[in-house]
Design a protein around this motif. Sequence first.
Motif, PDB file in Angstrom:
ATOM      1  N   ASP A 253       5.982  53.359   4.736  1.00 38.09           N
ATOM      2  CA  ASP A 253       7.203  52.826   4.114  1.00 38.09           C
ATOM      3  C   ASP A 253       7.348  53.291   2.666  1.00 38.09           C
ATOM      4  O   ASP A 253       8.461  53.524   2.190  1.00 38.09           O
ATOM      5  N   GLU A 254       6.221  53.425   1.955  1.00 39.67           N
ATOM      6  CA  GLU A 254       6.270  53.870   0.561  1.00 39.67           C
ATOM      7  C   GLU A 254       6.860  55.277   0.456  1.00 39.67           C
ATOM      8  O   GLU A 254       7.656  55.566  -0.445  1.00 39.67           O
ATOM      9  N   LEU A 255       6.471  56.148   1.366  1.00 36.90           N
ATOM     10  CA  LEU A 255       6.951  57.533   1.316  1.00 36.90           C
ATOM     11  C   LEU A 255       8.406  57.628   1.771  1.00 36.90           C
ATOM     12  O   LEU A 255       9.174  58.428   1.234  1.00 36.90           O
TER      13      LEU A 255
ATOM     14  N   ILE B 262       3.608  59.653  -3.400  1.00 34.21           N
ATOM     15  CA  ILE B 262       4.954  59.250  -3.815  1.00 34.21           C
ATOM     16  C   ILE B 262       5.516  60.235  -4.825  1.00 34.21           C
ATOM     17  O   ILE B 262       6.658  60.681  -4.715  1.00 34.21           O
ATOM     18  N   SER B 263       4.705  60.616  -5.816  1.00 35.74           N
ATOM     19  CA  SER B 263       5.194  61.551  -6.842  1.00 35.74           C
ATOM     20  C   SER B 263       5.548  62.899  -6.230  1.00 35.74           C
ATOM     21  O   SER B 263       6.475  63.568  -6.684  1.00 35.74           O
TER      22      SER B 263
ATOM     23  N   ASP C 196      -8.921  50.297  -7.144  1.00 29.33           N
ATOM     24  CA  ASP C 196      -7.456  50.301  -7.170  1.00 29.33           C
ATOM     25  C   ASP C 196      -6.929  51.187  -8.298  1.00 29.33           C
ATOM     26  O   ASP C 196      -5.955  51.925  -8.121  1.00 29.33           O
TER      27      ASP C 196
ATOM     28  N   ASP D 138      -2.284  60.544  -6.664  1.00 32.75           N
ATOM     29  CA  ASP D 138      -0.823  60.586  -6.655  1.00 32.75           C
ATOM     30  C   ASP D 138      -0.245  61.932  -7.087  1.00 32.75           C
ATOM     31  O   ASP D 138       0.855  62.006  -7.619  1.00 32.75           O
TER      32      ASP D 138
ATOM     33  N   ARG E 246       1.024  53.147   4.662  1.00 31.07           N
ATOM     34  CA  ARG E 246       1.682  53.760   3.511  1.00 31.07           C
ATOM     35  C   ARG E 246       3.000  54.441   3.871  1.00 31.07           C
ATOM     36  O   ARG E 246       3.676  54.971   2.998  1.00 31.07           O
TER      37      ARG E 246
ATOM     38  N   GLU F 127      10.591  55.252   1.323  1.00 37.56           N
ATOM     39  CA  GLU F 127      11.337  54.708   0.189  1.00 37.56           C
ATOM     40  C   GLU F 127      11.455  55.739  -0.935  1.00 37.56           C
ATOM     41  O   GLU F 127      12.466  55.797  -1.640  1.00 37.56           O
ATOM     42  N   ALA F 128      10.439  56.584  -1.069  1.00 34.88           N
ATOM     43  CA  ALA F 128      10.465  57.627  -2.097  1.00 34.88           C
ATOM     44  C   ALA F 128      11.405  58.768  -1.731  1.00 34.88           C
ATOM     45  O   ALA F 128      11.780  59.568  -2.598  1.00 34.88           O
TER      46      ALA F 128
ATOM     47  N   ASP G 191      -6.899  54.891  -7.562  1.00 32.16           N
ATOM     48  CA  ASP G 191      -5.860  55.419  -6.677  1.00 32.16           C
ATOM     49  C   ASP G 191      -4.872  56.302  -7.437  1.00 32.16           C
ATOM     50  O   ASP G 191      -4.191  57.136  -6.838  1.00 32.16           O
TER      51      ASP G 191
ATOM     52  N   GLN H   5       8.902  62.537  -4.429  1.00 27.10           N
ATOM     53  CA  GLN H   5       9.951  62.509  -5.453  1.00 27.10           C
ATOM     54  C   GLN H   5      10.217  63.905  -6.015  1.00 27.10           C
ATOM     55  O   GLN H   5      11.366  64.269  -6.269  1.00 27.10           O
TER      56      GLN H   5
END
Length: 217
Positions: free
Chosen positions: A190-192, A167-168, A38, A45, A188, A194-195, A41, A171
């Motif tokens: 939803d994470e992108l 995500i970074s 973990d 990013d 994954r 949301e970003a 990971d 952003q």
Amino acid sequence: MLKGVIFDMDGVLINSHPVHKSAWRKFFDTLGLRVSDDELDFVLDGRKKEDILRHFLGDLEQAQIKEYGHRKEMLFREESLAIEPVEGALEFLEELTRAGIGFAVASCGSKTRVHYILRQLKIHDRFAAIITADDVELGKPDPGIFKKAADRLGSPYADLLVCEDAISGVQAAKAAGIKCLGIADHARADELIEAGAERVVANFASTSLPALEELFA
């Protein structure tokens, strides 16, 4: 209208994440540092290797960063022959070429690694620009790397699309004022979104140029 596409490399053009994590794990093992899966990971990013090294090892002298970065690079190359393109990526490059749409790479990987991989895949000369960590002061989520690639493509930012899996990276694209297509599995997605990604697909076989041009309608 869509006039240019900027690709991140790892996880977007190539399936390199397993090799990337393996190389970092082997490097940390040489230092006697145990890092969980973990925790590893973080290396996926879209960060510069300087940021990764400082994240795990604290403040380091520049000479040490250079030495450690080279050692990790050699471990990566030992396994890099197993790397393959993301599904549909090469075909999508062909589709862009036929449409007369320019494209660039903007990766926070080192210059030597990025150029090495693109040459290995025989697509190095296809890109109008290849921007790497060596070309910018700050890594993602700073937008500088995408701005530099966009400026090389020469089209208005509003007419460009960034393809990102981190995500970074999403952003960074949004901070630059550029639309972003996320590349990620369903877990994954939803994470992108949301970003800030406008849309997320599993790979380039899951979309098409006409579908992406709808983002600019």
